[in-house]
Design an enzyme around this catalytic site. Structure first.
Site, PDB file in Angstrom:
ATOM      1  N   CYS A   1       0.821   6.043 -11.756  1.00  0.00           N
ATOM      2  CA  CYS A   1       2.274   6.116 -11.626  1.00  0.00           C
ATOM      3  C   CYS A   1       2.613   7.299 -10.718  1.00  0.00           C
ATOM      4  CB  CYS A   1       3.030   6.301 -12.938  1.00  0.00           C
ATOM      5  SG  CYS A   1       2.676   5.043 -14.164  1.00  0.00           S
TER       6      CYS A   1
ATOM      7  N   ARG B   1      -0.431   5.003  -6.218  1.00  0.00           N
ATOM      8  CA  ARG B   1      -0.645   5.464  -7.586  1.00  0.00           C
ATOM      9  C   ARG B   1      -0.342   4.374  -8.620  1.00  0.00           C
ATOM     10  NH1 ARG B   1      -1.031  10.952  -7.831  1.00  0.00           N
ATOM     11  NH2 ARG B   1      -0.554  10.904 -10.035  1.00  0.00           N
TER      12      ARG B   1
ATOM     13  N   TRP C   1       2.066   2.029 -12.897  1.00  0.00           N
ATOM     14  CA  TRP C   1       0.814   1.333 -13.218  1.00  0.00           C
ATOM     15  C   TRP C   1       0.819   1.225 -14.744  1.00  0.00           C
ATOM     16  CZ3 TRP C   1      -3.707   1.980 -16.048  1.00  0.00           C
ATOM     17  CH2 TRP C   1      -4.764   1.127 -15.713  1.00  0.00           C
TER      18      TRP C   1
ATOM     19  N   ASN D   1       5.188   9.935 -15.731  1.00  0.00           N
ATOM     20  CA  ASN D   1       3.822   9.537 -15.379  1.00  0.00           C
ATOM     21  C   ASN D   1       2.891  10.172 -16.393  1.00  0.00           C
ATOM     22  OD1 ASN D   1       1.273   9.257 -14.186  1.00  0.00           O
ATOM     23  ND2 ASN D   1       1.601  10.988 -12.812  1.00  0.00           N
ATOM     24  N   GLY D   2       2.155   9.345 -17.138  1.00  0.00           N
ATOM     25  CA  GLY D   2       1.220   9.883 -18.132  1.00  0.00           C
ATOM     26  C   GLY D   2       1.193   8.984 -19.350  1.00  0.00           C
TER      27      GLY D   2
ATOM     28  N   GLU E   1     -22.360   0.648  -4.330  1.00  0.00           N
ATOM     29  CA  GLU E   1     -21.065   0.946  -3.735  1.00  0.00           C
ATOM     30  C   GLU E   1     -20.544  -0.263  -2.943  1.00  0.00           C
ATOM     31  OE1 GLU E   1     -18.759   2.846  -4.066  1.00  0.00           O
ATOM     32  OE2 GLU E   1     -17.614   2.784  -2.215  1.00  0.00           O
TER      33      GLU E   1
ATOM     34  N   LYS F   1     -17.022  -2.146  -3.633  1.00  0.00           N
ATOM     35  CA  LYS F   1     -16.001  -2.356  -2.589  1.00  0.00           C
ATOM     36  C   LYS F   1     -15.600  -3.824  -2.555  1.00  0.00           C
ATOM     37  CE  LYS F   1     -14.769   0.643  -1.986  1.00  0.00           C
ATOM     38  NZ  LYS F   1     -15.153   1.934  -2.429  1.00  0.00           N
TER      39      LYS F   1
ATOM     40  N   GLU G   1     -13.625  -5.019  -5.764  1.00  0.00           N
ATOM     41  CA  GLU G   1     -12.283  -4.473  -6.008  1.00  0.00           C
ATOM     42  C   GLU G   1     -11.234  -4.999  -5.038  1.00  0.00           C
ATOM     43  OE1 GLU G   1     -13.330  -0.068  -4.249  1.00  0.00           O
ATOM     44  OE2 GLU G   1     -11.603  -0.204  -5.541  1.00  0.00           O
TER      45      GLU G   1
ATOM     46  N   HIS H   1     -36.390  -9.359 -13.290  1.00  0.00           N
ATOM     47  CA  HIS H   1     -36.436  -9.098 -14.736  1.00  0.00           C
ATOM     48  C   HIS H   1     -35.231  -9.695 -15.449  1.00  0.00           C
ATOM     49  CE1 HIS H   1     -39.981  -6.668 -14.206  1.00  0.00           C
ATOM     50  NE2 HIS H   1     -39.374  -6.049 -13.202  1.00  0.00           N
TER      51      HIS H   1
ATOM     52  N   LYS I   1      -4.796   4.285  -7.193  1.00  0.00           N
ATOM     53  CA  LYS I   1      -5.673   5.219  -6.487  1.00  0.00           C
ATOM     54  C   LYS I   1      -6.065   6.405  -7.360  1.00  0.00           C
ATOM     55  CE  LYS I   1      -7.500   6.708  -2.586  1.00  0.00           C
ATOM     56  NZ  LYS I   1      -8.717   5.990  -2.245  1.00  0.00           N
TER      57      LYS I   1
HETATM   58  C1  F6R Z   1     -13.126   2.673  -5.650  1.00  0.00           C
HETATM   59  C2  F6R Z   1     -12.457   3.892  -6.039  1.00  0.00           C
HETATM   60  C3  F6R Z   1     -12.624   4.363  -7.429  1.00  0.00           C
HETATM   61  C4  F6R Z   1     -12.623   5.892  -7.490  1.00  0.00           C
HETATM   62  C5  F6R Z   1     -12.619   6.351  -8.951  1.00  0.00           C
HETATM   63  C6  F6R Z   1     -12.694   7.857  -9.055  1.00  0.00           C
HETATM   64  O1  F6R Z   1     -12.939   2.388  -4.299  1.00  0.00           O
HETATM   65  O2  F6R Z   1     -11.768   4.501  -5.254  1.00  0.00           O
HETATM   66  O3  F6R Z   1     -13.769   3.852  -8.021  1.00  0.00           O
HETATM   67  O4  F6R Z   1     -13.746   6.370  -6.826  1.00  0.00           O
HETATM   68  O5  F6R Z   1     -11.462   5.904  -9.574  1.00  0.00           O
HETATM   69  O6  F6R Z   1     -11.637   8.457  -8.395  1.00  0.00           O
HETATM   70  P1  F6R Z   1     -11.715   9.935  -7.883  1.00  0.00           P
HETATM   71  O7  F6R Z   1     -12.778  10.021  -6.852  1.00  0.00           O
HETATM   72  O8  F6R Z   1     -10.353  10.220  -7.327  1.00  0.00           O
HETATM   73  O9  F6R Z   1     -12.037  10.782  -9.076  1.00  0.00           O
END
Ligand code: F6R
Length: 600
Positions: A2, A27, A73, A99-100, A477, A481, A484, A500, A595
């Site tokens: 948020c 956010r 969010w 926010n929280g 990773e 990507k 998501e 396995h 994010k």
């Molecule tokens: C995926 C992504 C998330 C963040 C995770 C941690 O693309 O961005 O998996 O890496 O939420 O976030 P930070 O790095 O901000 O602690």
């Protein structure tokens, strides 16, 4: 998660709030709202969906110089117009954004709000109803606000408007980020400075459990008991062009392309005038004093932490464990005698990491945060910070922050190795320059990778990424990507582990992307690829010079074996980008995500 904004000044508040919210959409983006105050009262507009949907319902003829806004969010209550912020008290006197997460909202409701009818399913509404109740008991708005906040357990960044004094915004903070922006006759509030660069670049931080009474001319910081505090401001070193897309269709593509510049920027920032590594003596000692390092991170940052472990162990010979923050928080392993904790976080705000940091500080252990946001919570609360200098990362899917984190860890590892006298033949500043050049070839290879995405991923339900040693971590990773942003079920696997169990999932046409950059295991991973091809898989091989075969789809220029993840992740990022694009997904704002993950 948020985002909140506020404005009090002389310009059109609603446009500034809406533009600010657009910058905070990363956010959370399931609903949004604003409240504006003018001589006829407080007017609330809110809508399910993005800020664009909110714009459609805002009455443009309503003039105002004061207001607050929110992009959500959802945590408590489904995404809906009803649960969207701002929320109002039953009397409509008070209006709030938050926010929280308020953990004790049920208990507070039972204790103080019997008979008050709640309109929404949110925890937030409790705050505004409590302020209203306490003000009816005779407290001033500020007193009622402070009393309310002192009862809350959990996290909040919150802003309150009072219909009986429409020239003041009351804000408060605990654990969730919040800044006050200062200008001449104008003050603003924002979860992130980026949202209010349109008004000012001078900001003031608020500590946990403080409130600020904001008018056009003043921003008075107080503790929850009313004691006044003086606080300095600072100039945010942010360029508003950093947060624009420019000619790019998506932030993610822009941020992928920025990676060579980010690496060169890191080289500059971590190099002294004699071309040696520039790092604080205190940080060097913290690393070399440790008998074991615990890397704590989440998601993409966790994947960079896995690479960080390899780098520090191989280069500096210090044992390292990498842990998922949310697991470590409730299941801490037996610690060594002199641990150092390294928190890796793009945002510096991730709640799971903060929970661990609080525990670690209570135990008296040193903590270093590696982050892209130096003024963030994790940066302020740790003993030391290393900045990744990647510039604002706006796309929800992390790209340049991941490569930047690994670059900084390589520098840290070599600095520690040199300090303790480990002989190494690896100059990270020079080798990172080679990495930056190698990354650049992907600006030209996008068509090939777009074709891979079209051929392998435009209709498939699932996909596998396989690799060994460092390549395995990059595959994890790559899979994250892809899933998501394209919503394809994807898994990153250690090539040797497939047989396995997981190989049972391979059927005719299953896309399997193999990665080979590590010479010592390159034949093994090719063997693993043969095993899946024999069972019908549709193979795509990405390799690095020195490990390449003629039939490979993409061959990357060679870089130092320690640094291959910084280059080999780029094709994964680009393939994921095009897969999402071809499937009609919202690349920069994938469903259900945000994010900055500020709830546990
Ligand atoms: C995926 C992504 C998330 C963040 C995770 C941690 O693309 O961005 O998996 O890496 O939420 O976030 P930070 O790095 O901000 O602690």
């Amino acid at each position: 998660m948020c985002g909140i904004v506020g404005y009090i000044g002389t310009a059109d508040a609603k446009e500034i709030l809406l533009r600010g919210l657009e910058k905070l959409e990363y956010r959370g983006y399931d609903s949004a709202g604003i409240a504006i105050a003018n001589e006829s009262g407080i007017h609330v507009y809110k809508e399910k969906g993005r800020i664009a949907a909110l714009r459609d319902v805002v009455d443009t003829s309503e003039e105002s110089e004061v207001g607050i806004g929110h992009t959500r969010w959802a945590t408590h209550g489904v995404p809906s117009q009803l649960n969207a912020h701002p929320h109002q008290s039953t009397t409509s006197r008070f209006t709030i954004v938050h926010n929280g997460v308020i953990e004790n909202y049920e208990q507070l409701r039972r204790e103080y709000l019997e008979g008050v009818e709640m309109v929404s399913d949110t925890d937030t509404e409790i705050i505004v109803q409590l302020v209203d109740t306490f003000s009816k008991d005779g407290l001033s708005t500020e007193e009622a606000f402070r009393k309310t906040l002192s009862l809350l357990e959990g996290s909040y960044a919150t802003a309150l408007l009072d219909n009986t004094d429409r020239d003041t915004i009351y804000v408060g903070k605990n654990k969730s980020p919040l800044l006050i922006g200062l200008a001449d006759g104008v003050n603003v509030i924002a979860s992130d400075a980026m949202a209010m660069l349109q008004v000012t670049n001078e900001f003031m931080e608020i500590e946990d459990k403080e409130i600020v009474v904001v008018t056009r001319e003043t921003a008075q910081v107080k503790k929850l008991d009313g004691q006044e505090i003086s606080r300095d401001s600072y100039i945010a070193e942010l360029d508003s062009t950093d947060i624009e897309k420019g000619t790019y269709p998506h932030y993610m593509l822009k941020e992928i392309d920025e990676q060579p510049f980010v690496i060169r920027n890191i080289i500059t920032k971590y190099k002294d005038e004699n071309e040696n590594i520039k790092l604080d003596e205190e940080i060097r000692s913290a690393v070399t004093d440790a008998d074991r390092i615990y890397i704590i991170a989440a998601g993409t940052s966790y994947h960079s932490g896995l690479v960080g472990k390899e780098l520090i162990e191989k280069i500096a010979h210090i044992p390292v464990e990498t842990h998922i923050a949310s697991e470590f928080l409730y299941n801490m392993p037996l610690l060594s005698k002199k641990p150092l904790f390294i928190f890796i976080s793009q945002s510096g705000e991730t709640a799971d990491l903060r929970g661990v940091l609080v525990n670690v500080k209570e135990l008296g252990h040193p903590a270093l945060t590696i982050t892209n946001v130096p003024g963030s919570t994790l940066s302020r609360e740790a003993d030391y910070t290393l900045h990744t200098h990647a510039g604002p990362e706006i796309a929800v899917a992390s790209t340049k922050a991941y490569t930047a984190q690994m670059a900084v860890m390589a520098i840290l590892a070599v600095d520690a190795a040199r300090a303790v006298g480990v002989e190494i033949d690896f100059d990270p500043l020079q080798e990172l320059g080679i990495v930056a050049n190698a990354m650049e070839i992907f600006t030209e290879k996008k068509e090939v990778l777009e074709e891979v995405a079209r051929e392998f991923l435009s209709v498939s339900r699932n996909a596998f990424f396989i690799g060994r040693s460092l390549d395995y971590y990059v595959c994890m990773e790559g899979a994250l990507k892809l899933k998501e942003i394209s919503y394809i079920q994807a898994e990153g696997f250690a090539g040797g582990e497939l047989k396995h169990g997981t190989i049972a999932l391979i059927e005719e046409g299953t896309p399997v992307i193999g990665l080979a950059t590590q010479k010592d295991v390159s034949l093994n991973i090719r063997g693993n690829m043969k095993e899946v091809v024999a069972r019908g898989a549709n193979p795509c091989f990405i390799s690095m010079e020195g490990c390449e075969h003629e039939e490979d789809t993409v061959v990357m220029p060679a870089v130092h074996e320690y640094l291959t993840p910084l280059v080999s992740v780029l094709p994964m990022q680009i393939i994921s980008y095009y897969a999402a694009l071809h499937r009609g997904c919202d690349v920069d704002k994938p469903r259900n995500l945000a994010k900055s993950v500020t709830v546990e």
